[in-house]
Design a protein around this motif. Structure first.
Motif, PDB file in Angstrom:
ATOM      1  N   LEU A  95      27.136  15.254   8.007  1.00  0.00           N
ATOM      2  CA  LEU A  95      26.125  16.288   8.233  1.00  0.00           C
ATOM      3  C   LEU A  95      26.352  16.998   9.565  1.00  0.00           C
ATOM      4  O   LEU A  95      26.195  18.218   9.672  1.00  0.00           O
ATOM      5  N   THR A  96      26.737  16.234  10.592  1.00  0.00           N
ATOM      6  CA  THR A  96      27.042  16.843  11.893  1.00  0.00           C
ATOM      7  C   THR A  96      28.217  17.809  11.774  1.00  0.00           C
ATOM      8  O   THR A  96      28.194  18.908  12.335  1.00  0.00           O
ATOM      9  N   ALA A  97      29.243  17.414  11.036  1.00  0.00           N
ATOM     10  CA  ALA A  97      30.403  18.290  10.833  1.00  0.00           C
ATOM     11  C   ALA A  97      30.002  19.555  10.072  1.00  0.00           C
ATOM     12  O   ALA A  97      30.504  20.653  10.365  1.00  0.00           O
ATOM     13  N   THR A  98      29.085  19.412   9.123  1.00  0.00           N
ATOM     14  CA  THR A  98      28.605  20.570   8.380  1.00  0.00           C
ATOM     15  C   THR A  98      27.883  21.548   9.295  1.00  0.00           C
ATOM     16  O   THR A  98      28.124  22.766   9.250  1.00  0.00           O
ATOM     17  N   MET A  99      27.016  21.044  10.156  1.00  0.00           N
ATOM     18  CA  MET A  99      26.297  21.912  11.092  1.00  0.00           C
ATOM     19  C   MET A  99      27.250  22.549  12.094  1.00  0.00           C
ATOM     20  O   MET A  99      27.108  23.724  12.458  1.00  0.00           O
ATOM     21  N   THR A 100      28.240  21.776  12.533  1.00  0.00           N
ATOM     22  CA  THR A 100      29.229  22.316  13.473  1.00  0.00           C
ATOM     23  C   THR A 100      29.997  23.468  12.844  1.00  0.00           C
ATOM     24  O   THR A 100      30.213  24.506  13.478  1.00  0.00           O
ATOM     25  N   GLY A 101      30.413  23.298  11.599  1.00  0.00           N
ATOM     26  CA  GLY A 101      31.122  24.366  10.913  1.00  0.00           C
ATOM     27  C   GLY A 101      30.285  25.621  10.780  1.00  0.00           C
ATOM     28  O   GLY A 101      30.783  26.740  10.956  1.00  0.00           O
ATOM     29  N   SER A 102      28.997  25.456  10.495  1.00  0.00           N
ATOM     30  CA  SER A 102      28.110  26.620  10.383  1.00  0.00           C
ATOM     31  C   SER A 102      27.996  27.351  11.714  1.00  0.00           C
ATOM     32  O   SER A 102      28.054  28.581  11.773  1.00  0.00           O
ATOM     33  N   ALA A 103      27.820  26.588  12.785  1.00  0.00           N
ATOM     34  CA  ALA A 103      27.693  27.204  14.108  1.00  0.00           C
ATOM     35  C   ALA A 103      28.977  27.917  14.517  1.00  0.00           C
ATOM     36  O   ALA A 103      28.947  29.045  15.035  1.00  0.00           O
ATOM     37  N   LEU A 104      30.123  27.279  14.284  1.00  0.00           N
ATOM     38  CA  LEU A 104      31.395  27.894  14.639  1.00  0.00           C
ATOM     39  C   LEU A 104      31.662  29.149  13.819  1.00  0.00           C
ATOM     40  O   LEU A 104      32.246  30.117  14.316  1.00  0.00           O
ATOM     41  N   THR A 105      31.227  29.153  12.562  1.00  0.00           N
ATOM     42  CA  THR A 105      31.379  30.350  11.736  1.00  0.00           C
ATOM     43  C   THR A 105      30.678  31.536  12.385  1.00  0.00           C
ATOM     44  O   THR A 105      31.236  32.641  12.465  1.00  0.00           O
ATOM     45  N   MET A 106      29.466  31.310  12.871  1.00  0.00           N
ATOM     46  CA  MET A 106      28.728  32.394  13.529  1.00  0.00           C
ATOM     47  C   MET A 106      29.430  32.848  14.805  1.00  0.00           C
ATOM     48  O   MET A 106      29.521  34.057  15.088  1.00  0.00           O
ATOM     49  N   LEU A 107      29.941  31.882  15.589  1.00  0.00           N
ATOM     50  CA  LEU A 107      30.563  32.244  16.861  1.00  0.00           C
ATOM     51  C   LEU A 107      31.931  32.886  16.687  1.00  0.00           C
ATOM     52  O   LEU A 107      32.345  33.706  17.506  1.00  0.00           O
ATOM     53  N   ILE A 108      32.657  32.518  15.638  1.00  0.00           N
ATOM     54  CA  ILE A 108      33.922  33.202  15.359  1.00  0.00           C
ATOM     55  C   ILE A 108      33.655  34.662  15.010  1.00  0.00           C
ATOM     56  O   ILE A 108      34.368  35.559  15.465  1.00  0.00           O
ATOM     57  N   GLY A 109      32.621  34.898  14.199  1.00  0.00           N
ATOM     58  CA  GLY A 109      32.251  36.274  13.885  1.00  0.00           C
ATOM     59  C   GLY A 109      31.881  37.052  15.135  1.00  0.00           C
ATOM     60  O   GLY A 109      32.258  38.217  15.298  1.00  0.00           O
ATOM     61  N   LEU A 110      31.154  36.406  16.035  1.00  0.00           N
ATOM     62  CA  LEU A 110      30.811  37.046  17.313  1.00  0.00           C
ATOM     63  C   LEU A 110      32.075  37.374  18.098  1.00  0.00           C
ATOM     64  O   LEU A 110      32.194  38.458  18.695  1.00  0.00           O
ATOM     65  N   GLY A 111      33.022  36.447  18.097  1.00  0.00           N
ATOM     66  CA  GLY A 111      34.277  36.690  18.805  1.00  0.00           C
ATOM     67  C   GLY A 111      35.043  37.867  18.239  1.00  0.00           C
ATOM     68  O   GLY A 111      35.709  38.605  18.976  1.00  0.00           O
ATOM     69  N   HIS A 112      34.955  38.052  16.938  1.00  0.00           N
ATOM     70  CA  HIS A 112      35.590  39.220  16.307  1.00  0.00           C
ATOM     71  C   HIS A 112      34.915  40.511  16.747  1.00  0.00           C
ATOM     72  O   HIS A 112      35.581  41.469  17.162  1.00  0.00           O
ATOM     73  N   ARG A 113      33.594  40.550  16.655  1.00  0.00           N
ATOM     74  CA  ARG A 113      32.873  41.799  16.930  1.00  0.00           C
ATOM     75  C   ARG A 113      32.910  42.186  18.403  1.00  0.00           C
ATOM     76  O   ARG A 113      32.851  43.367  18.734  1.00  0.00           O
TER      77      ARG A 113
END
Length: 345
Positions: free
Chosen positions: A10-28
């Motif tokens: 579950l921790t890995a799942t939440m980490t993946g969700s958070a990183l997905t948002m931050l990778i998108g931020l890094g793109h924009r």
């Protein structure tokens, strides 16, 4: 799964969700492209991207501990072997899918209401969120077509590329912004390609971006009303049939629009129709999630069949047979999440 293992999962799942948002931020914000230019301190990268160092430093912390960047003696590196999955014009770039997935969070309130009240989320509701988060229609498949369409997809069917080279009448159903036709029309100038889609906006974009192709044309049309005179030698559908509101009608229309020796070439998801058979497939949970947040609910919004992306090979084969395709071969594709249906009457 034991309790402690599930907690870690579950921790890995939440980490993946958070990183997905931050990778998108890094793109924009331009951080990904700036970091790809070479190692830098947090201050150096902030200056390179024109951003505030304190925000960049915390973002870098997530990127390093998340295994996306590395850090050595205060310098942060975006390894090229990682960058190719988030930058560039290759099929390896997963950023378009990541941005699209992030955009789906915008429709969650409407999706939740649909759980209780029925109906669904119309396709038009997604546009503002896709635009805000930098996701562009068709980008997820654009580079895949460039690298794999001719040799990987068409090349999987013996004799197909030779037939296209000689000249064939081809229809791409659900053409979107025309990325598949753009590749195919250039590779096979003797063939004539027509793309149809129900969305006027993407058809207009396809016409604009492919105006230089003399052997390609596009039209707004409902696949459930497809007719052909003369019939087509080849009809293609890339990841499109499961999204049709009336897939059974569409498949019968496709069968009726083919020449007697014509071929229906369908690329769709490579899963089972039975959830228990998908357990252990590392791509299944993601595809079920995407299916719920887009494919299923947009079909229900139109009163459609709501097959979803996980309709599976068993259901697909059943519908193809019901539509009159007596000879169906299911082939591997260049991507593990997709397979190729080669369908003849």
């Amino acid at each position: 799964m034991e309790e402690k293992d599930f907690a870690a999962h579950l921790t890995a799942t939440m980490t993946g969700s958070a990183l997905t948002m931050l990778i998108g931020l890094g793109h924009r914000t331009g951080l990904l492209e700036a970091a790809a230019r070479g190692p830098a301190t947090s201050a150096g990268l902030a200056e390179r991207a024109g951003l505030r160092e304190r925000y960049v430093r915390e973002w870098l912390g997530a990127m390093v501990t998340g295994g996306i960047f590395t850090c050595d003696a205060g310098e942060y590196t975006f390894p090229p072997e990682h960058a190719k999955f988030l930058l560039g014009d290759t099929a390896s770039n997963q950023l378009p899918s990541l941005l699209t997935l992030s955009a789906f969070t915008g429709i969650l309130p409407d999706l939740e209401r649909s759980f209780a009240e029925g109906g669904g989320v119309p396709r038009s509701a997604y546009g503002p969120y896709l635009e805000t988060l930098g996701a562009k229609t068709g980008d997820s498949w654009k580079h895949i077509y460039r690298e794999h369409l001719v040799d990987g997809f068409f090349g999987a069917v013996p004799g197909l590329t030779a037939k296209l080279a000689e000249g064939a009448r081809v229809l791409d159903l659900g053409c979107g912004t025309g990325n598949a036709i753009a590749v195919a029309a250039r590779a096979f100038p003797a063939s004539r390609f027509t793309g149809v889609d129900i969305n006027p906006g993407v058809v207009a974009q396809a016409e604009e971006t492919n105006a230089d192709l003399p052997n390609a044309e596009f039209a707004v049309a409902d696949a459930a009303e497809l007719t052909a005179d003369p019939p087509y030698d080849l009809i293609t559908a890339f990841d499109a049939i499961h999204d049709q509101d009336r897939p059974d009608v569409v498949l019968r229309r496709i069968r009726g629009a083919l020449a007697p020796d014509g071929l229906f070439f369908m690329v769709d998801t490579n899963f089972s129709s039975h959830v228990e058979k998908n357990v252990g497939n590392p791509l299944a949970a993601l595809c079920y999630s995407i299916s719920l947040m887009y494919c299923t609910t947009t079909s229900l919004a139109e009163g459609g069949a709501a097959l979803g992306a996980m309709w599976g090979t068993e259901k697909a084969s059943e519908l193809l047979a019901d539509a009159g395709f007596r000879h169906v071969d299911v082939l591997d594709s260049p991507r593990p999440q997709n397979c190729i249906y080669v369908c003849r009457a």
